[in-house]
Design a protein around this motif. Structure first.
Motif, mmCIF file in Angstrom:
data_model
loop_
_atom_site.group_PDB
_atom_site.id
_atom_site.type_symbol
_atom_site.label_atom_id
_atom_site.label_comp_id
_atom_site.label_asym_id
_atom_site.label_seq_id
_atom_site.Cartn_x
_atom_site.Cartn_y
_atom_site.Cartn_z
ATOM 1 N N LYS A 54 0.833 -1.208 0.000
ATOM 2 C CA LYS A 54 0.000 0.000 0.000
ATOM 3 C C LYS A 54 0.861 1.249 0.000
ATOM 4 O O LYS A 54 0.677 2.160 -0.818
ATOM 5 N N THR A 55 1.812 1.286 0.938
ATOM 6 C CA THR A 55 2.664 2.466 1.043
ATOM 7 C C THR A 55 3.455 2.669 -0.249
ATOM 8 O O THR A 55 3.578 3.786 -0.733
ATOM 9 N N THR A 56 3.954 1.574 -0.800
ATOM 10 C CA THR A 56 4.733 1.684 -2.032
ATOM 11 C C THR A 56 3.885 2.272 -3.156
ATOM 12 O O THR A 56 4.346 3.139 -3.902
ATOM 13 N N PHE A 93 1.801 12.009 6.406
ATOM 14 C CA PHE A 93 2.630 10.845 6.693
ATOM 15 C C PHE A 93 2.116 10.118 7.928
ATOM 16 O O PHE A 93 1.490 10.706 8.804
ATOM 17 N N GLN A 94 2.441 8.832 7.971
ATOM 18 C CA GLN A 94 2.008 8.014 9.097
ATOM 19 C C GLN A 94 2.513 8.588 10.424
ATOM 20 O O GLN A 94 1.800 8.637 11.411
ATOM 21 N N SER A 95 3.786 9.067 10.411
ATOM 22 C CA SER A 95 4.352 9.639 11.632
ATOM 23 C C SER A 95 4.123 11.148 11.679
ATOM 24 O O SER A 95 4.711 11.828 12.502
ATOM 25 N N MET A 191 -2.922 9.954 2.144
ATOM 26 C CA MET A 191 -2.797 9.731 3.585
ATOM 27 C C MET A 191 -2.371 8.295 3.841
ATOM 28 O O MET A 191 -3.057 7.358 3.455
ATOM 29 N N ASP A 192 -1.224 8.147 4.502
ATOM 30 C CA ASP A 192 -0.710 6.808 4.784
ATOM 31 C C ASP A 192 -0.981 6.448 6.247
ATOM 32 O O ASP A 192 -0.310 6.940 7.140
ATOM 33 N N GLU A 193 -1.925 5.596 6.471
ATOM 34 C CA GLU A 193 -2.288 5.163 7.827
ATOM 35 C C GLU A 193 -2.297 6.324 8.812
ATOM 36 O O GLU A 193 -1.617 6.273 9.833
ATOM 37 N N PRO A 194 -3.045 7.383 8.509
ATOM 38 C CA PRO A 194 -2.932 8.593 9.327
ATOM 39 C C PRO A 194 -3.447 8.392 10.744
ATOM 40 O O PRO A 194 -3.098 9.159 11.627
HETATM 41 MG MG LIG Z 1 2.808 1.248 4.997
#
Ligand SMILES: [Mg+2]
Ligand SMILES: Nc1ncnc2c1ncn2[C@@H]1O[C@H](COP(=O)(O)OP(=O)(O)OP(=O)(O)O)[C@@H](O)[C@H]1O
Lengths: 385, 566
Positions: A54-56, A93-95, A191-194
């Protein structure tokens, strides 16, 4: 630049099309033939287990990874050749990746400052650079000031504008990240796993916040998550991924009621998945043999060995036999879990353990382990894959 | 074409410029020193690029190149004996340092030795003092008019207790001033040595000294060998002690190389000595990395455990006395320099005849320029190394640039005097005649101290997560803008820590300074050195004290910084 915008077909401006996207990392294929067609203003979720790519996929769209092959378009424009800073994709970003040395205001103003660096004279450039290094030295111009104020008010962070981001709570940091991405008026929001860094309760609030903002701004949004509940409750459409491939794309209800594979059935909500064997149809219903029982279903399959899928809420737990259901089994309660509004039973039926959900009614007793029960399932609720 | 497009971005250009800098001021000088060792006369590589005539000349130099120089190492007695003497010196120093450090380290790590704190604190003195000042301190202690000599004679001794101008003198200075480099790694080794193994040994009835000899000590051997190599390298490339103390009949590589270039302009001779020095230093570095990498501390055992203290009173008492003696020598040396700096005259007596502050007054009226020069040069080197180190660590951490990683390791290996000779040789003619300018001095300083800076900045860079930078780029910033506005400011703590280290070491720097500093840019260290040579001991002493105090102050600031970081 200005001209290109006006030439563009307005309807497809924020649409995202991914065609035959493949990505190798030093010989290992991580993404395989990914095809997406995301409409303008759509809230699109990429759902899949950890490590499925997913992230890729998202990083390919944002430009942080270079696809091995395939085409990515935003609107009519092929963006493969553009660097990440030319793509105008806002990313959360996730972080959160907030700039820890800047306050909330400066974080949000970053992209507006950067925009100012382009095509202005040397003096203005110097001033902007200085402001980016220390905003107390050079004042913000009126237009930037206003834009940032507006968006901060919109995400309810006005009173935190001068705080360092490290002084904020998780949810507030999340909103800073969102505001920072939105203020640049991106064509697409990524949005990556926000929500994965937030606690349970905040996660629910933020789901609503994000959904509301997305609806207000009508911004095309791609949302990555491994939490099916999140995807199903927020997105217009969901793409289920596994091992670098897209298995199915559809609306949440579509995916839930017509999963194309047992994997999806299991991943999207809980399912009872039981292998069975097709017999000859009766009265227009498929008949499937499972152990020494038969199950009837309205759905059909053109192979002999099938997977029978029944959602837990479609299994009715009854005290005595009822003619109401075409499918009826006997079982024994193994285990009961009280989940608030529902009670989930693990029930032994023949060689299998089925999961059944019943709504909890106050005053009614929860069935104890060892209780013998009858189960009824209507053929409309039995899915064959 | 594709390559050009990829690299012709802002950050790509910066990378090329940094590579150019290293190639110009590090690789080419080292290469040309190597070539000169064959041609025997200076070659003009840069000139050859722009002038046909020079190119022809260079080519003809190469056609006359010989290996005579390398042969002469073995036939010419001076060079060969210089090599042997240098190796003997460094070998002896590292062995003695090991022997001296084992009991002190054991005392600090494993016993409740009295005065442990004081002794530990005093161990920092040797690290602050540049070696040529230590050497000079030994002269005024042990020399003809030294108070030690006076005491020795009045107790009935004849002549010197120890002649400072001798091989022994050099060994002693290096031992007493280099031992802390070995002490702390060794303390760490003893702290983490596998306590459970020791307990097993003790359970089987071993006495504690037997446990030490059969278990603790053998386990620490790899770490100690690695430490010995560090001392060997430090001693081998030390210039300050030998240049002050080496008697004329004692050949040492560093001194010989300095004489060849500064005294006789013998390019070929200086070059061959430089090549030998770099070869030896490189070999030691290789040994250390190849055999002992990661073996110095934790590798001995698993996790650090609670160490069992040896509470034998007699043992800890005698260890304390021994350690006290070792740290007392550098302390007395510095006190002696201080006494000299406030003495009216100090003959063959235990104490000066009278006291005065005139020497300091003198310095602050006549030699203020030297102090200024030191600060300006150090600041120049600082700015240059900050800029380079910041970008280098970016390229090393984010883009995995092994090339730049290598370039910033090279200065760790090349002895200062060797690097100085290489630079002088390369830049002493047009088109790039930089020898004798402040610019080349600053460049030399910063390249030499860059490894410290880079180590510090790479650490900070690693702690900055990659997505912070990606976020900036995602918001529209170019990689260069992101580097300047986001990465740069986040690097500040690492830069600050590295800066003070660079500043201090540049102020202390001896070999490059003595070799390359032009008269109008003479920094404090050069002024002290010249005063010592002219036997103007009082002003040398006062200037030394000023230098040491300056370093002390900076060190204190650095300590506060690093504590804040923790
Ligand atoms: Mg990921
Ligand atoms: N830079 C890289 N080099 C090599 N392999 C990589 C790289 N980035 C990702 N991968 C691999 O690609 C696969 C997909 O990674 P990706 O980060 O896209 O997964 P994900 O679906 O986002 O997972 P998660 O939910 O854990 O974040 C993983 O197997 C991962 O190890």
């Amino acid at each position: 630049m200005e001209n290109e915008n006006t030439v563009k077909d307005v309807d497809s401006m924020g649409s995202v099309v991914v065609e035959k996207l493949t990505k190798d990392f030093s010989g290992v294929t991580v993404l395989q033939n990914i095809n997406l067609d995301i409409k303008e203003g759509e809230f699109f979720a990429l759902l899949g287990p950890s490590g499925c790519g997913k992230t890729t996929t998202m990083r390919c769209i944002a430009g942080f990874e270079k696809p091995t092959s395939g085409v990515i378009r935003i609107g009519e424009k092929v963006i493969n050749g553009l660097t990440p800073n030319q793509r105008n994709c806002g990313m959360v970003f996730q972080s959160y990746a907030l700039f820890p040395h800047m306050n909330v205001f400066d974080n949000v103003a970053y992209s507006l400052n950067v925009k100012r660096l382009k095509g202005s004279n040397v003096l203005k450039k110097m001033a902007t650079y200085t402001r980016m290094l220390n905003s107390r030295l050079v004042k913000y111009p009126k237009d930037i000031e206003k834009k940032v104020r507006d968006i901060l008010e919109y995400v309810e962070l006005t009173e935190h504008a001068k705080k360092l981001t490290s002084a904020l709570s998780g949810g507030q940091q999340q909103r800073v990240a969102l505001a920072r991405a939105l203020v640049m008026e991106p064509e697409v929001l990524l949005m990556d796993e926000p929500l994965s860094n937030l606690d349970q309760k905040l996660r629910h609030t933020m789901r609503n916040t994000i959904r509301k903002i997305q609806q207000d701004l009508k911004i095309t949004t791609i949302f990555v998550t491994h939490d099916q509940e999140e995807a199903m409750s927020m997105a217009d459409r969901v793409a289920v991924m596994n091992e670098g491939e897209i298995l199915q794309i559809g609306t949440p209800t579509d995916l839930y009621s017509n999963p194309r594979t047992p994997f999806i059935a299991d991943f999207v909500g809980t399912s009872n998945i039981i292998p069975g064997e097709m017999l000859d149809p009766e009265d227009g219903l498929s008949v499937i043999q499972i152990g020494n029982q038969v199950v009837k279903s309205v759905s059909t399959a053109d192979k002999k060995a099938v997977q029978v899928i029944i959602r837990p809420e479609n299994i009715n737990v009854l005290k005595e036999e009822s003619k109401e259901y075409d499918n009826s089994f006997e079982g024994e309660i193994l285990f009961a879990t009280y989940l608030g509004s529902i009670v989930r039973y693990d029930i032994k039926v023949g060689d299998y353990t089925l999961t059944a959900d019943t709504t909890y009614e106050s005053g009614k007793n929860i069935l104890k382990a060892g209780t013998s029960v009858k189960l009824g399932v209507s053929p409309e609720r039995v899915l064959l894959i | 074409m594709k390559w050009l497009k990829r690299n012709f971005t802002g950050i790509g250009i910066v990378k090329l410029v940094i590579y150019a800098f290293f190639i110009l001021f590090l690789i080419i000088p080292l290469l040309s020193v190597f070539l000169v060792s064959f041609t025997n006369e200076p070659i003009n590589l840069f000139g050859s690029l722009i002038s046909m005539e020079t190119l022809q000349h260079t080519v003809s130099q190469f056609t006359h190149a010989t290996v005579d120089n390398f042969k002469s190492v073995f036939s010419n007695g001076t060079y060969f004996s210089a090599l042997l003497n240098s190796l003997r010196l460094s070998f002896l120093v590292s062995i003695i340092v090991l022997i001296v450090c084992v009991p002190i380290a054991y005392g600090i790590a494993r016993t409740k030795m009295p005065f442990k704190k004081t002794i530990s604190a005093l161990c920092t003195i040797p690290l602050i003092v540049p070696t040529f000042i230590s050497a000079y301190a030994f002269i005024i202690m042990f020399g003809r008019a030294g108070w030690v000599t006076y005491l020795y004679n009045s107790l009935g001794g004849e002549g010197f207790l120890i002649d400072p101008y001798s091989f022994t003198g050099i060994v002693l200075v290096q031992v007493f001033f280099f031992f802390p480099y070995a002490l702390w790694p060794m303390v760490a080794t003893f702290k983490v040595s596998d306590v459970s193994l020791e307990e097993a040994s003790r359970n089987m009835g071993s006495k504690s000294w037997l446990t030490f000899v059969t278990v603790t000590f053998p386990l620490a051997i790899p770490g100690m060998l690695s430490t010995a190599l560090v001392i060997f390298a430090v001693s081998f490339s030390d210039f300050g002690t030998p240049i002050i103390l080496a008697p004329t009949d004692l050949n040492l590589l560093v001194v010989e190389a300095y004489r060849e270039i500064a005294g006789f302009f013998n390019w070929g001779g200086a070059a061959i000595l430089t090549v030998i020095m770099i070869a030896v230093a490189g070999f030691v570095f290789w040994l250390q990395n190849h055999f002992f990498k990661g073996k110095d501390y934790g590798a001995l055992s698993g996790k650090p455990k609670q160490v069992k203290m040896n509470d034998n009173k007699l043992l800890s008492g005698s260890l304390s006395v021994f350690a006290g003696f070792v740290v007392l020598v550098p302390l007395l040396a510095m006190l002696t320099v201080f006494m000299q700096s406030i003495a009216t005259t100090w003959g063959v007596d235990p104490l000066p005849a009278g006291y005065t502050l005139n020497h300091y007054k003198d310095i602050f009226t006549n030699s203020l320029g030297n102090i200024q020069n030191s600060i300006i040069l150090a600041l120049g080197a600082l700015v240059l190394s900050i800029i380079i180190a910041t970008f280098v660590s970016y390229f090393v951490v984010r883009q995995n640039s092994t090339g730049l990683d290598f370039m910033t390791t090279v200065p760790l290996i090349v002895p200062g005097i060797a690097f100085g000779i290489a630079l002088i040789q390369t830049f002493n003619t047009a088109p790039l005649q930089l020898t004798g300018t402040a610019a080349i001095l600053i460049i030399a300083y910063s390249i030499r101290r860059l490894p410290y800076m880079v180590r510090s900045t790479v650490g900070t860079m690693k702690s900055i997560k990659g997505d912070i930078e990606e976020a900036a780029v995602n918001l529209g910033a170019s990689t260069l803008t992101a580097a300047v506005t986001v990465i740069g400011p986040l690097m500040l703590p690492g830069i600050a820590a590295g800066s003070i280290l660079v500043f201090i070491t540049v102020i202390k720097e001896t070999s490059i300074t003595i070799l390359m500093a032009p008269a109008e840019w003479a920094p404090m260290s050069l002024a002290i050195f010249q005063n010592i040579l002219r036997a103007e001991y009082y002003s040398a002493a006062a200037m030394s004290i000023v230098l040491v105090v300056l370093v002390l102050v900076l060190q204190a600031i650095a300590n506060r910084f690093s504590r804040k970081e923790l």
